[in-house]
Design a protein around this motif. Structure first.
Motif, mmCIF file in Angstrom:
data_model
loop_
_atom_site.group_PDB
_atom_site.id
_atom_site.type_symbol
_atom_site.label_atom_id
_atom_site.label_comp_id
_atom_site.label_asym_id
_atom_site.label_seq_id
_atom_site.Cartn_x
_atom_site.Cartn_y
_atom_site.Cartn_z
ATOM 1 N N SER A 85 0.866 -1.183 0.000
ATOM 2 C CA SER A 85 0.000 0.000 0.000
ATOM 3 C C SER A 85 0.897 1.224 0.000
ATOM 4 O O SER A 85 2.033 1.159 0.473
ATOM 5 C CB SER A 85 -0.942 0.000 1.214
ATOM 6 O OG SER A 85 -0.216 0.087 2.417
ATOM 7 N N SER A 87 -1.824 2.399 -3.410
ATOM 8 C CA SER A 87 -1.944 1.924 -4.785
ATOM 9 C C SER A 87 -0.720 2.343 -5.596
ATOM 10 O O SER A 87 0.052 3.210 -5.196
ATOM 11 C CB SER A 87 -3.213 2.472 -5.431
ATOM 12 O OG SER A 87 -3.142 3.880 -5.544
ATOM 13 N N HIS A 98 -3.260 1.902 -12.989
ATOM 14 C CA HIS A 98 -3.512 2.220 -11.583
ATOM 15 C C HIS A 98 -4.134 1.020 -10.900
ATOM 16 O O HIS A 98 -5.156 0.496 -11.348
ATOM 17 C CB HIS A 98 -4.440 3.430 -11.485
ATOM 18 C CG HIS A 98 -4.612 3.937 -10.088
ATOM 19 N ND1 HIS A 98 -5.700 4.678 -9.711
ATOM 20 C CD2 HIS A 98 -3.845 3.811 -8.977
ATOM 21 C CE1 HIS A 98 -5.593 4.999 -8.431
ATOM 22 N NE2 HIS A 98 -4.475 4.480 -7.953
ATOM 23 N N GLY A 99 -3.495 0.576 -9.823
ATOM 24 C CA GLY A 99 -4.036 -0.568 -9.110
ATOM 25 C C GLY A 99 -3.277 -0.850 -7.831
ATOM 26 O O GLY A 99 -2.396 -0.094 -7.419
ATOM 27 N N TYR A 100 -3.631 -1.949 -7.216
ATOM 28 C CA TYR A 100 -3.048 -2.385 -5.948
ATOM 29 C C TYR A 100 -2.463 -3.772 -6.126
ATOM 30 O O TYR A 100 -2.953 -4.553 -6.949
ATOM 31 C CB TYR A 100 -4.134 -2.493 -4.865
ATOM 32 C CG TYR A 100 -4.821 -1.205 -4.542
ATOM 33 C CD1 TYR A 100 -4.390 -0.420 -3.476
ATOM 34 C CD2 TYR A 100 -5.913 -0.769 -5.286
ATOM 35 C CE1 TYR A 100 -5.030 0.772 -3.168
ATOM 36 C CE2 TYR A 100 -6.558 0.426 -4.988
ATOM 37 C CZ TYR A 100 -6.111 1.182 -3.925
ATOM 38 O OH TYR A 100 -6.744 2.360 -3.627
ATOM 39 N N ALA A 109 -7.612 -0.277 -9.710
ATOM 40 C CA ALA A 109 -8.198 0.753 -8.838
ATOM 41 C C ALA A 109 -9.445 1.327 -9.474
ATOM 42 O O ALA A 109 -9.647 1.283 -10.650
ATOM 43 C CB ALA A 109 -7.184 1.859 -8.590
#
Length: 109
Positions: A85, A87, A98-100, A109
């Motif tokens: 963490s 993202s 864009h994401g995790y 995301a």
């Protein structure tokens, strides 16, 4: 580790060390002097890139990286399965930009 058949010629096997799913991979990086975890190089399929691929890198927020103050850091919530963490935002703007990383998987995301 499985190198996609359409990967660019100069991409080595290591770039696909961790298959996060959804067209995203990661490679662990270490500090040269002591082989401790440093961060990741991420590789993803990219509709905004003329090559169809994009890469980025990030640094882990770990005590042994504290001397490197020039980079943003990502909190390691778990190494196995990998969870970070906040993202991750690549600068390309494609749907995978864009994401995790949660439980070893890419989550948009």
């Amino acid at each position: 580790m499985s190198r996609p058949a359409d990967a660019l010629e100069w991409f080595d096997e290591g770039m696909f060390e961790i298959d996060l799913g959804d067209g995203v991979w990661a490679q662990r990086t270490t500090r040269n002097k002591d082989d401790l975890p440093y961060g990741l190089i991420t590789t993803h399929r990219c509709t905004s890139s003329p090559t169809g691929w994009r890469q980025g890198s990030l640094m882990f927020d770990l005590p042994h990286n504290a001397d490197d103050t020039a980079h943003a850091r990502w909190k390691v919530e778990s190494m196995d399965p990998l969870t970070l963490s906040p993202s991750i935002q690549h600068n390309c703007g494609c749907p995978l930009s864009h994401g995790y990383i949660r439980d070893g998987k890419w989550v948009r995301a």
